[in-house]
Design a protein around this motif. Structure first.
Motif, PDB file in Angstrom:
ATOM      1  N   GLU A  44       0.835  -1.205   0.000  1.00 38.43           N
ATOM      2  CA  GLU A  44       0.000   0.000   0.000  1.00 38.43           C
ATOM      3  C   GLU A  44       0.872   1.258   0.000  1.00 38.43           C
ATOM      4  N   ALA A  45       1.969   1.219   0.751  1.00 35.40           N
ATOM      5  CA  ALA A  45       2.880   2.367   0.785  1.00 35.40           C
ATOM      6  C   ALA A  45       3.486   2.620  -0.586  1.00 35.40           C
ATOM      7  N   ILE A  46       3.878   1.562  -1.278  1.00 42.58           N
ATOM      8  CA  ILE A  46       4.464   1.704  -2.614  1.00 42.58           C
ATOM      9  C   ILE A  46       3.451   2.332  -3.564  1.00 42.58           C
ATOM     10  N   SER A  47       2.186   1.910  -3.461  1.00 40.67           N
ATOM     11  CA  SER A  47       1.166   2.450  -4.362  1.00 40.67           C
ATOM     12  C   SER A  47       0.851   3.916  -4.055  1.00 40.67           C
ATOM     13  N   GLN A  48       1.012   4.342  -2.798  1.00 38.85           N
ATOM     14  CA  GLN A  48       0.702   5.725  -2.421  1.00 38.85           C
ATOM     15  C   GLN A  48       1.913   6.647  -2.475  1.00 38.85           C
ATOM     16  N   PHE A  49       3.116   6.086  -2.506  1.00 35.42           N
ATOM     17  CA  PHE A  49       4.325   6.895  -2.380  1.00 35.42           C
ATOM     18  C   PHE A  49       4.633   7.706  -3.624  1.00 35.42           C
ATOM     19  N   SER A  50       4.908   8.973  -3.379  1.00 37.58           N
ATOM     20  CA  SER A  50       5.459   9.880  -4.378  1.00 37.58           C
ATOM     21  C   SER A  50       6.320  10.882  -3.627  1.00 37.58           C
ATOM     22  N   PRO A  51       7.543  11.143  -4.100  1.00 40.71           N
ATOM     23  CA  PRO A  51       8.382  12.119  -3.408  1.00 40.71           C
ATOM     24  C   PRO A  51       7.753  13.513  -3.335  1.00 40.71           C
ATOM     25  N   ASP A  52       6.787  13.789  -4.193  1.00 40.54           N
ATOM     26  CA  ASP A  52       6.121  15.093  -4.168  1.00 40.54           C
ATOM     27  C   ASP A  52       4.991  15.154  -3.146  1.00 40.54           C
ATOM     28  N   ASP A  53       4.503  13.987  -2.702  1.00 42.04           N
ATOM     29  CA  ASP A  53       3.368  13.946  -1.782  1.00 42.04           C
ATOM     30  C   ASP A  53       3.764  13.812  -0.318  1.00 42.04           C
ATOM     31  N   PHE A  54       4.989  13.357  -0.070  1.00 44.46           N
ATOM     32  CA  PHE A  54       5.450  13.147   1.303  1.00 44.46           C
ATOM     33  C   PHE A  54       6.842  13.734   1.478  1.00 44.46           C
ATOM     34  N   ASP A  55       7.191  14.006   2.742  1.00 47.42           N
ATOM     35  CA  ASP A  55       8.522  14.501   3.072  1.00 47.42           C
ATOM     36  C   ASP A  55       9.410  13.404   3.645  1.00 47.42           C
ATOM     37  N   ILE A  56       8.792  12.343   4.160  1.00 45.62           N
ATOM     38  CA  ILE A  56       9.537  11.259   4.795  1.00 45.62           C
ATOM     39  C   ILE A  56       8.648  10.033   4.909  1.00 45.62           C
ATOM     40  N   VAL A  57       9.288   8.869   4.916  1.00 43.55           N
ATOM     41  CA  VAL A  57       8.601   7.607   5.175  1.00 43.55           C
ATOM     42  C   VAL A  57       9.212   7.012   6.434  1.00 43.55           C
ATOM     43  N   VAL A  58       8.338   6.602   7.362  1.00 46.01           N
ATOM     44  CA  VAL A  58       8.758   5.875   8.557  1.00 46.01           C
ATOM     45  C   VAL A  58       8.080   4.514   8.464  1.00 46.01           C
ATOM     46  N   THR A  59       8.889   3.466   8.466  1.00 43.95           N
ATOM     47  CA  THR A  59       8.323   2.133   8.279  1.00 43.95           C
ATOM     48  C   THR A  59       8.877   1.124   9.269  1.00 43.95           C
ATOM     49  N   ASP A  60       7.988   0.263   9.705  1.00 44.51           N
ATOM     50  CA  ASP A  60       8.411  -0.904  10.467  1.00 44.51           C
ATOM     51  C   ASP A  60       9.179  -1.795   9.497  1.00 44.51           C
ATOM     52  N   ILE A  61      10.169  -2.503   9.981  1.00 41.32           N
ATOM     53  CA  ILE A  61      10.924  -3.386   9.098  1.00 41.32           C
ATOM     54  C   ILE A  61      10.141  -4.666   8.855  1.00 41.32           C
ATOM     55  N   LYS A  62       9.617  -5.235   9.933  1.00 43.52           N
ATOM     56  CA  LYS A  62       8.907  -6.507   9.814  1.00 43.52           C
ATOM     57  C   LYS A  62       7.426  -6.234   9.577  1.00 43.52           C
ATOM     58  N   LEU A  63       7.002  -6.474   8.337  1.00 40.68           N
ATOM     59  CA  LEU A  63       5.617  -6.257   7.934  1.00 40.68           C
ATOM     60  C   LEU A  63       5.068  -7.537   7.327  1.00 40.68           C
ATOM     61  N   LYS A  64       3.747  -7.650   7.312  1.00 42.21           N
ATOM     62  CA  LYS A  64       3.130  -8.764   6.583  1.00 42.21           C
ATOM     63  C   LYS A  64       3.315  -8.482   5.103  1.00 42.21           C
ATOM     64  N   GLY A  65       3.726  -9.462   4.325  1.00 42.17           N
ATOM     65  CA  GLY A  65       3.997  -9.227   2.906  1.00 42.17           C
ATOM     66  C   GLY A  65       5.406  -8.711   2.740  1.00 42.17           C
ATOM     67  N   LEU A  66       5.565  -7.683   1.921  1.00 40.79           N
ATOM     68  CA  LEU A  66       6.892  -7.092   1.705  1.00 40.79           C
ATOM     69  C   LEU A  66       7.403  -6.470   2.997  1.00 40.79           C
ATOM     70  N   SER A  67       8.714  -6.513   3.196  1.00 35.82           N
ATOM     71  CA  SER A  67       9.311  -5.947   4.401  1.00 35.82           C
ATOM     72  C   SER A  67       9.603  -4.458   4.226  1.00 35.82           C
ATOM     73  N   GLY A  68       9.948  -3.819   5.337  1.00 30.32           N
ATOM     74  CA  GLY A  68      10.357  -2.415   5.292  1.00 30.32           C
ATOM     75  C   GLY A  68      11.623  -2.223   4.473  1.00 30.32           C
ATOM     76  N   ILE A  69      12.505  -3.218   4.473  1.00 31.75           N
ATOM     77  CA  ILE A  69      13.731  -3.160   3.659  1.00 31.75           C
ATOM     78  C   ILE A  69      13.362  -3.168   2.180  1.00 31.75           C
ATOM     79  N   GLU A  70      12.395  -4.001   1.797  1.00 29.81           N
ATOM     80  CA  GLU A  70      11.951  -4.038   0.396  1.00 29.81           C
ATOM     81  C   GLU A  70      11.264  -2.724   0.011  1.00 29.81           C
ATOM     82  N   LEU A  71      10.531  -2.130   0.940  1.00 34.34           N
ATOM     83  CA  LEU A  71       9.929  -0.817   0.700  1.00 34.34           C
ATOM     84  C   LEU A  71      11.023   0.225   0.488  1.00 34.34           C
TER      85      LEU A  71
END
Length: 159
Positions: A44-71
């Motif tokens: 969901e973060a990948i689908s919503q992410f745009s450098p123009d829409d946000f100033d920073i991303v804070v993510t947990d590393i261990k997520l269901k599905g793709l990890s924070g490292i993959e994000l």
């Protein structure tokens, strides 16, 4: 870029699959004046992410599905300098090294003692990123100005 009220407000994308933790962090950051968008997974973060829409991303590393490292890898494909802070409940030197190699601005271990443990690195990373973008914009403006000056001198009929 003029700095209006909305431009100074930090727009943070928070990726946390533990809804209770995510909502708690969101409430505390919003009380501190940040605009927070909470999503439950990296996809969901990948689908919503745009450098123009946000100033920073804070993510947990261990997520269901793709990890924070993959994000983080996905964000690096779109923007090499965009600030990302990783949160984890598991203190792993290997993961920390991997995060730093991919360009994470910080690596924080949960639970946080206070919200300032997150807020201060967020503000520092965003301030640096905004300064970097402004500097690049000024550099482009300078190159364009030099080009216009050179063109006008070279096309002048005298001297």
């Amino acid at each position: 870029m003029s700095k209006g009220a909305d431009e100074s407000k930090i727009r943070l994308l928070l990726v946390e699959d533990d809804l209770e933790v995510g909502q708690s962090i969101t409430v505390m950051l919003v009380k501190r004046g940040l605009a927070v968008t909470l999503v439950a997974g990296a996809e969901e973060a990948i689908s919503q992410f745009s450098p123009d829409d946000f100033d920073i991303v804070v993510t947990d590393i261990k997520l269901k599905g793709l990890s924070g490292i993959e994000l983080l890898r996905s964000i690096r494909e779109k923007s090499a300098e965009f600030p990302v802070i990783l949160l984890t409940g598991y203190d792993s030197v290997t993961t920390a090294i991997q995060a730093v190699r991919l360009g994470a601005q910080d690596y924080l271990v949960k639970p946080l003692d206070t919200i300032d443990d997150l807020l201060l690195p967020v503000k520092k990373a965003v301030d640096y990123y905004r300064l970097l973008r402004k500097s690049r914009g000024l550099e482009i403006d300078l190159l364009e100005s030099e080009s216009r000056y050179r063109t006008s001198i070279e096309s002048a009929p005298y001297g």
